[in-house]
Design an enzyme around this catalytic site. Structure first.
Site, PDB file in Angstrom:
ATOM      1  N   GLU A 145      10.201  -3.726 -10.832  1.00  0.00           N
ATOM      2  CA  GLU A 145       9.101  -2.931 -11.377  1.00  0.00           C
ATOM      3  C   GLU A 145       9.614  -1.903 -12.371  1.00  0.00           C
ATOM      4  O   GLU A 145       9.068  -1.743 -13.469  1.00  0.00           O
ATOM      5  CB  GLU A 145       8.364  -2.228 -10.236  1.00  0.00           C
ATOM      6  CG  GLU A 145       7.202  -1.374 -10.695  1.00  0.00           C
ATOM      7  CD  GLU A 145       6.146  -2.193 -11.408  1.00  0.00           C
ATOM      8  OE1 GLU A 145       6.047  -2.080 -12.640  1.00  0.00           O
ATOM      9  OE2 GLU A 145       5.436  -2.960 -10.752  1.00  0.00           O
ATOM     10  N   ASP A 163       8.812  -1.936 -16.430  1.00  0.00           N
ATOM     11  CA  ASP A 163       8.074  -0.838 -17.048  1.00  0.00           C
ATOM     12  C   ASP A 163       8.830  -0.232 -18.218  1.00  0.00           C
ATOM     13  O   ASP A 163       8.267  -0.009 -19.305  1.00  0.00           O
ATOM     14  CB  ASP A 163       7.797   0.256 -16.000  1.00  0.00           C
ATOM     15  CG  ASP A 163       6.786  -0.166 -14.954  1.00  0.00           C
ATOM     16  OD1 ASP A 163       6.072  -1.157 -15.188  1.00  0.00           O
ATOM     17  OD2 ASP A 163       6.719   0.492 -13.900  1.00  0.00           O
ATOM     18  N   SER A 166       1.339  -5.129 -13.799  1.00  0.00           N
ATOM     19  CA  SER A 166       2.399  -4.134 -13.997  1.00  0.00           C
ATOM     20  C   SER A 166       2.967  -4.177 -15.405  1.00  0.00           C
ATOM     21  O   SER A 166       3.483  -3.176 -15.893  1.00  0.00           O
ATOM     22  CB  SER A 166       3.543  -4.363 -13.010  1.00  0.00           C
ATOM     23  OG  SER A 166       3.299  -3.729 -11.784  1.00  0.00           O
ATOM     24  N   ASP A 187     -11.925 -10.465 -27.617  1.00  0.00           N
ATOM     25  CA  ASP A 187     -12.782 -10.686 -26.463  1.00  0.00           C
ATOM     26  C   ASP A 187     -12.326 -11.945 -25.717  1.00  0.00           C
ATOM     27  O   ASP A 187     -12.285 -13.031 -26.279  1.00  0.00           O
ATOM     28  CB  ASP A 187     -14.230 -10.840 -26.923  1.00  0.00           C
ATOM     29  CG  ASP A 187     -15.234 -10.692 -25.789  1.00  0.00           C
ATOM     30  OD1 ASP A 187     -14.797 -10.419 -24.658  1.00  0.00           O
ATOM     31  OD2 ASP A 187     -16.436 -10.835 -26.049  1.00  0.00           O
ATOM     32  N   GLY A 232     -16.910 -13.206 -19.871  1.00  0.00           N
ATOM     33  CA  GLY A 232     -18.027 -13.527 -20.747  1.00  0.00           C
ATOM     34  C   GLY A 232     -17.997 -12.621 -21.957  1.00  0.00           C
ATOM     35  O   GLY A 232     -17.107 -11.765 -22.081  1.00  0.00           O
ATOM     36  N   GLY A 243     -18.321  -9.593 -24.406  1.00  0.00           N
ATOM     37  CA  GLY A 243     -18.335  -8.160 -24.145  1.00  0.00           C
ATOM     38  C   GLY A 243     -17.486  -7.803 -22.944  1.00  0.00           C
ATOM     39  O   GLY A 243     -16.597  -8.550 -22.538  1.00  0.00           O
ATOM     40  N   ASP A 263     -16.182  -7.429 -19.220  1.00  0.00           N
ATOM     41  CA  ASP A 263     -16.340  -8.156 -17.965  1.00  0.00           C
ATOM     42  C   ASP A 263     -15.352  -7.632 -16.941  1.00  0.00           C
ATOM     43  O   ASP A 263     -14.410  -6.904 -17.268  1.00  0.00           O
ATOM     44  CB  ASP A 263     -16.191  -9.671 -18.168  1.00  0.00           C
ATOM     45  CG  ASP A 263     -14.859 -10.064 -18.779  1.00  0.00           C
ATOM     46  OD1 ASP A 263     -13.817  -9.847 -18.118  1.00  0.00           O
ATOM     47  OD2 ASP A 263     -14.848 -10.573 -19.912  1.00  0.00           O
TER      48      ASP A 263
END
Length: 562
Positions: free
Chosen positions: A271, A275, A468, A507, A519, A521, A523
């Site tokens: 992790e 990062d 992450s 999108d 979908g 826009g 979601d």
């Protein structure tokens, strides 16, 4: 003349329950282990702001200086005086590492027996999942005079609070996350080699998302919250040399005794390295400050508070890749962490948070969202499966590998936080509780381990995915935007949900995370979508004309049952 003794006040007062402090009993009733009443521990008391903080007052270019924040929203001196008196009566002392007033945190040190008396709790050691933890159940009580002054009391219980949201390509289940909590592999085992059907370096991901050529984040600092693991400077030097980049300046900040403690690639090191390597690689020139804290609710809240009010490293964006389902938190801990995120917004600091890797259930029963991604004061980051070459994306769909037990993006509707005004036109599904409504996530980016990120962890080349990776990706993008715009983006959600910002997103309209489908826009799988970085940078440029308001309704059904 005889010394005048002070008359006990708190001890003689009626007790009141601290709202939101209830902890449910452990379901499997693990074996109890004796807990020495004389053992010393340190507990954090989070006190309420001097006055209510209204984030809507700090949108666009509006900011509070650190001095003004301390003056207007720091800990009230009268409250601190009451806590000092309370502590003295119960044999507790103010810890020398108690932070400055703007952090609103008073740390108390004392014996287990005295803390039990002070807060009306019983502390025991419970051994389960191969580890022993200090446990409390039920509610915390306070003297009546502290009613309304205390937001949370954290640290009496030190069970793990969160898990990291990363997945190693080829690892089935969430073994890496379990190991990171100390509940997984007892000994190191052979991890999969760096292989996936497709994999990318972070700069290749940045190119696909149209980060500006030769983008720089010079002058910016990216803060990263870690609740375990560590990094090796030799690995960082080798990794960035392989990318043809200058190794970033990385500073480790200790919180509550947490330290940079690298061990092996089976641990939370995956992790930490993911990062740092993703954030710094997509934001060349940025400094990195890593805040290491214990994996407890106390450690998590103290780490975020420390990062937000760190005037030495001064991060303009903070990345968080740890979290847990809302049901796994006490209300007081969520309130305290959300308050720290509100402080960040007032100071012009953006916080990006991974939305989780277990689909719409978030690893529980029914539909759940992950906290702190569900806080309305952070940028929740969901996941996609991305395919492309150069600067051309050939396919991007919702990350969902649940059928092969390799995870899926988190997303859904909060049962704790209400629908923010800036999401009112986004067609967020109805919550299952009257208190909820906040839709998660806000944005998305590549997260599927099968199209993951090439990283170096403890000398081993791995391909890692998970949400992450998306939180530091977005943190790096915000750092680049801050450098180019000459001012931090700050609390940017109201801005990106406006209709004139929709062109800054690709999108994602195909796929599902279990209960919800993508979908047109917004979601509940990928939020507004993945970034078109060069447009996003312009969209988040602070403007004096920015005002809070409702999002313009988008066409199409944003989220629907799968």
């Amino acid at each position: 003349m005889a010394t005048r003794k002070s008359t006990p006040r708190a001890i003689s007062q009626p007790r009141i329950v601290l709202p939101g402090s209830e902890k449910a009993p452990l379901t499997n009733q693990p074996a109890e282990v004796p807990l020495s009443p004389g053992k010393k521990i340190t507990v954090s008391i989070i006190v309420k702001c001097r006055q209510q903080l209204k984030v809507a007052n700090f949108l666009g270019a509006k900011r509070l200086t650190r001095a003004k924040f301390r003056q207007q929203y720091g800990a009230d001196s009268g409250t601190v005086k009451l806590i000092r008196s309370f502590a003295k009566e119960y044999g507790l002392t103010i810890s020398p590492d108690t932070p400055a007033p703007e952090c609103r945190t008073v740390k108390l040190t004392g014996t287990v027996a005295n803390f039990e008396r002070a807060f009306g709790v019983t502390l025991t050691h419970r051994s389960f999942q191969g580890n022993t933890y200090r446990v409390r159940e039920g509610s915390i009580t306070l003297p009546a005079e502290l009613a309304g002054h205390v937001e949370a009391v954290l640290g009496l219980d030190n069970r793990p609070q969160a898990e990291p949201h990363f997945r190693i390509a080829g690892e089935r289940g969430n073994a890496a996350a379990r190991a990171a909590q100390g509940t997984g592999f007892a000994t190191p085992h052979a991890l999969p080699a760096a292989s996936a059907s497709t994999s990318y370096t972070p700069p290749q991901i940045a190119q696909l998302y149209q980060f500006p050529a030769n983008a720089t984040a010079k002058g910016q600092t990216i803060g990263i919250i870690e609740l375990g693991g560590g990094y090796r400077t030799t690995d960082l030097a080798s990794y960035f040399k392989s990318l043809g980049q200058t190794t970033p300046k990385v500073t480790a900040v200790s919180v509550d005794g947490g330290k940079n403690s690298p061990s092996n690639a089976n641990s939370a090191d995956g992790e930490v390295m993911l990062d740092i390597e993703v954030a710094a690689a997509v934001a060349p020139g940025a400094n990195i400050a890593v805040y290491f804290a214990p994996n407890t609710d106390q450690g998590f809240v103290d780490a975020v508070t420390t990062a937000v009010h760190d005037s030495a490293n001064n991060p303009s964006v903070i990345s968080i890749s740890w979290g847990s389902a809302e049901a796994n938190w006490t209300q007081q801990a969520m309130t305290a962490l959300d308050s720290a995120c509100q402080a960040a917004a007032a100071l012009g600091i953006t916080i990006t948070v991974a939305a989780g890797d277990n689909g719409s259930t978030d690893g529980g029963t029914g539909n759940n969202v992950d906290f702190p991604a569900s806080s309305p004061h952070v940028l929740g980051c969901g996941g996609t499966k991305l395919e492309g070459n150069g600067s051309t994306i050939s396919s991007e769909v919702v990350w969902n590998e649940l059928s092969s037990n390799e995870g899926a993006t988190g997303g859904g509707v909060s049962n704790v936080f209400a629908l923010p005004t800036w999401q009112t036109g986004a067609n967020v599904p109805k919550p299952t509780t009257s208190a909820g409504g906040r839709g998660v996530p806000d944005v998305a980016g590549n997260a599927d381990p099968s199209t993951g990120y090439n990283v170096l962890v403890d000398g081993q080349s791995l391909v890692i995915g998970g949400t992450s990776a998306v939180a530091p990706l977005w943190a790096g993008l915000i750092a680049v935007a801050n450098a180019q715009n000459g001012k931090s983006a700050g609390f940017l959600q109201p801005q990106i949900y406006k209709a004139n910002s929709q062109s800054a997103f690709r999108d994602v309209t195909s796929g599902n995370n279990g209960a919800f489908s993508a979908g047109p826009g917004w979601d509940a799988c990928t939020g507004l979508g993945s970034p078109i970085a060069n447009r996003l940078i312009a969209a988040v440029a602070p403007s004096k004309a920015s005002k809070p308001g409702r999002q313009t309704k988008t066409s199409g059904k944003s989220a629907r049952p799968a």
